[in-house]
Design a protein around this motif. Structure first.
Motif, short mmCIF file in Angstrom:
data_model
loop_
_atom_site.label_atom_id
_atom_site.label_comp_id
_atom_site.label_asym_id
_atom_site.label_seq_id
_atom_site.Cartn_x
_atom_site.Cartn_y
_atom_site.Cartn_z
N TYR A 173 -1.04 38.57 -22.73
CA TYR A 173 -2.38 38.87 -23.61
C TYR A 173 -2.50 38.08 -24.87
CZ TYR A 173 -6.08 41.78 -25.46
OH TYR A 173 -7.52 42.32 -25.85
N ASN B 220 -21.26 43.98 -18.38
CA ASN B 220 -21.16 42.30 -18.97
C ASN B 220 -20.67 41.77 -18.63
OD1 ASN B 220 -23.39 41.80 -20.75
ND2 ASN B 220 -22.21 41.54 -22.63
N LYS C 233 -5.38 35.84 -26.56
CA LYS C 233 -6.09 36.05 -27.38
C LYS C 233 -6.41 35.08 -28.53
CE LYS C 233 -8.67 39.49 -27.76
NZ LYS C 233 -10.03 39.24 -27.66
N GLU D 33 -8.23 31.96 -26.99
CA GLU D 33 -9.59 32.41 -26.96
C GLU D 33 -9.97 32.54 -28.53
OE1 GLU D 33 -10.81 36.59 -26.64
OE2 GLU D 33 -12.48 36.30 -25.32
N VAL E 256 -16.12 42.38 -28.75
CA VAL E 256 -15.64 41.56 -28.17
C VAL E 256 -14.73 42.62 -28.91
CG1 VAL E 256 -13.71 40.03 -27.48
CG2 VAL E 256 -16.80 39.93 -28.36
N ASN E 257 -13.18 42.91 -28.81
CA ASN E 257 -12.09 43.12 -29.49
C ASN E 257 -11.28 41.91 -29.72
OD1 ASN E 257 -11.71 45.83 -29.17
ND2 ASN E 257 -11.46 45.85 -27.10
N PHE E 258 -10.78 41.28 -30.68
CA PHE E 258 -9.53 40.62 -31.70
C PHE E 258 -8.85 41.10 -32.51
CE2 PHE E 258 -13.41 38.34 -30.50
CZ PHE E 258 -12.78 36.69 -29.66
N LYS F 88 -22.18 39.98 -28.08
CA LYS F 88 -21.58 41.12 -27.37
C LYS F 88 -20.10 41.44 -28.13
CE LYS F 88 -18.68 40.43 -23.83
NZ LYS F 88 -17.63 40.32 -22.13
#
Lengths: 244, 244, 244, 244
Positions: free
Chosen positions: D98, D40, D102, D105, C177-179, C175
């Motif tokens: 946040y 999604n 991240k 993640e 995604v923002n990183f 998918k």
């Protein structure tokens, strides 16, 4: 004269013209009277011998750990020697020999010292903390209770991935604080005098404990050498007097 | 009893059973006589005021820099408060509130202190170094010549990407060394007492110098406040006595 | 035969004895028929030209940014050339030329590509997103609404210190995604095809916006070149088909 | 209108006013005709089962490694869920929920996928590479000879501290390249499709090989599953067609 005027960049200034120097009457003293007039040579460290008397860690782990430690000392000496002659003039932040050497220097320097501190503060199977020692009193003062310090130290240790748990005296906070260090040189506080060190890299425990790093950690804490640690606290208290 | 026997993991050991404690005659003293018996509160820092008298940096840069510094202090205070009550019991290296807080703590802590040191050791347009000051003698001793120190310091500064150049006293090497720090908490030596600090983040120079960070650096070095720095050297020398 | 038998360490094994190779009938084909039989030379990149037509960024910032980008390309080419002949046999994780080169390679490689992507997807003052474009539909699908994507992208950008905000297609998550990326090569997802890139290093905005990076960010987002981005989405969709 | 006019900062702009949107005739299509119109959900991954048939790694290491892998998957799912509701509005680079999410993640995401790739491409005791396979031909093309690829891959692996060695297809360089990854998310190339993965964290080898990571590495390479790897090469070649 303003550097902000971009028409006169200062890139070609000769280094001895940058900082103004003055001479005082004191310079009439002979050189011999002045302190610290011998040039420090580039450092060469000999690896130290450490007794690891604990049974909580296998002999194979001990032997391998000593070997890793000696590797860091060896690299540190090599880097120190290479830094002596490394070109400073082309140093830059993208790609330069000097930058690479400095990155490796701090990595191996921290690794060497932290291992020495760790080997020395572990492991004394007969040790116990005296409740009116400086160690006990300061941990109690700065963490509320001695057990609160333990809980915080364990949380630090278990939060470190490949890294270290360190209790140290922080010269800006002016108190004792636990920190976790990532690898050898990541997430390190500036101005931090280390007192209690536990290696949380997987090489410290994986052969004997596999993923059960909590049991490893508890075994280390049980055998902290409080005689060694108390000596460090005494030095930390003196440092606290200096920076207060 | 051996932890290596994997049948008895220690994960359920109560924390107050880990380290043995003993009582000595000294404990007959009253609590009042014992030093350091007050609990340190979680730290709350007030941002300090710094005069930035130089003309080598624009007023807009100065104002913005002060704003950034205050942001770090504010975050540090917030983190300190959150750490007071953060759950220690579930701390782990993959994902836990405690770990995230400790990472942010060291980031903001270093940022706060390094900015204070930088603002204080820059900028004195009238300053010059006295050649028999401790500053001069020690830099000469540990780098060969004062100019060699300057060259090494400049190489450090230009090698740092977003980061810092710092001269400090290293308690393991027992000498003065320059290091570059990446961002605020990367590539930091353990046991490093900072004496001269230059901010090499782009926010320190980009408005005024764009990519010409060498001119920025030279302008900073020209206006080092050697009175402030000499005081730090005197403390470093006392620390050197403690750890020797 | 087991390597776990420590009496036979494999350190002296010759490299061509490690992996068994077999020959099939296909090898009867002439070499000319086999695809890809020319050795790739070490890479040499030419810096590209980018129009930065926006008025939201000053000409001085644009010129300086181009200069920084060219510096990364230049370093990348130099590193690539040095890697061709770097000694592999003594590579190690503490201190080796090969390791330093690989660290610098990924740093400059990412910096080069991210800058190119950024310059190309910014800035088109007249651009707007078409609501049945692949860009719009996919962002809507994977983030709930287009505006939710914007909010998440802005949070990424404002969370990056010196670094990047990147929307990409992730080949494991399958998918978009923002990183946020730290500096150029920290905190980067593996298998991430980049589509929308905003530079959040201070050099991108500090001259024009000082600490107000939110205004900078919004100005960039307003002028995203959706024609360029749509082309990238089409490629990402094809990649999605390959890895599904 | 220029953002450079600092009197009108854009911080209060509503997010749906940032990017202009247009409508085209295509929107007359019914929603059902548009591709990808389902949102999604946040991702939930089930850990996969992997056969680790090799004798070069002990059963204890295999079991512990599976446990670590499952821990990363579990953390990733937890983080994914927390990200769904995390506050975006106060995201910043010093200290925000946040940002911490991240960072965790990408750490757990890379760890999860790299472990899956590693478990799948190791270990087939009976495997051998076919000399006219895509794997062989491409490694030969991009590294000069197959053995040169091996030497480079080994140098990468031995240069990684706690980290990974990965052969991947690089979408900017448009060739196959070896990289070392630090920990799980450091020093990672953007746009890198992974094909051959070896875990160089100490947990992968320390129980069985202690410091002899070269023997561990050779044992892994001997048992690469070239059937699995060839499938990945076929996908990489398709990706190469997309990005060329």
């Amino acid at each position: 004269m303003s550097l902000i005027d971009r028409k006169n960049p200062l890139v070609n200034v000769d280094v001895d013209g940058i900082i103004k120097k003055s001479i005082t009457d004191h310079l009439k003293k002979t050189t011999a009277e002045l302190p610290g007039d011998d040039l420090n040579e580039s450092y060469v460290h000999e690896p130290k011998q450490f007794k690891q008397v604990t049974e909580f860690v296998s002999q194979k782990t001990k032997t391998a750990h000593t070997e890793l430690y000696k590797g860091y000392i060896e690299s540190l000496n090599k880097i120190s020697s290479e830094l002596d002659t490394a070109e400073r003039g082309n140093a830059n932040s993208r790609h330069s020999e000097y930058r690479s050497l400095k990155l490796d220097e701090v990595y191996n320097l921290n690794a060497s010292w932290l291992h020495e501190l760790y080997f020395a503060n572990c492991f004394d199977p007969h040790s116990e903390i005296v409740m009116d020692s400086m160690s006990y009193l300061r941990l109690q003062r700065d963490f509320g209770t001695f057990d609160d310090w333990q809980r915080d130290f364990m949380a630090c240790a278990l939060s470190a991935g490949s890294g270290w748990a360190v209790l140290g005296y922080h010269m800006f906070l002016k108190k004792y604080v636990n920190f976790m260090i990532s690898h050898h040189s990541g997430d390190v506080p500036v101005g931090f005098y280390p007192l209690i060190v536990v290696d949380m890299w997987e090489h410290a425990y994986y052969r004997d404990y596999l993923t059960d790093k909590k049991s490893y950690l508890i075994s280390q804490m049980r055998e902290f050498n409080w005689t060694v640690i108390e000596e460090r606290f005494k030095k930390a208290e003196q440092i606290a007097q200096v920076v207060k």
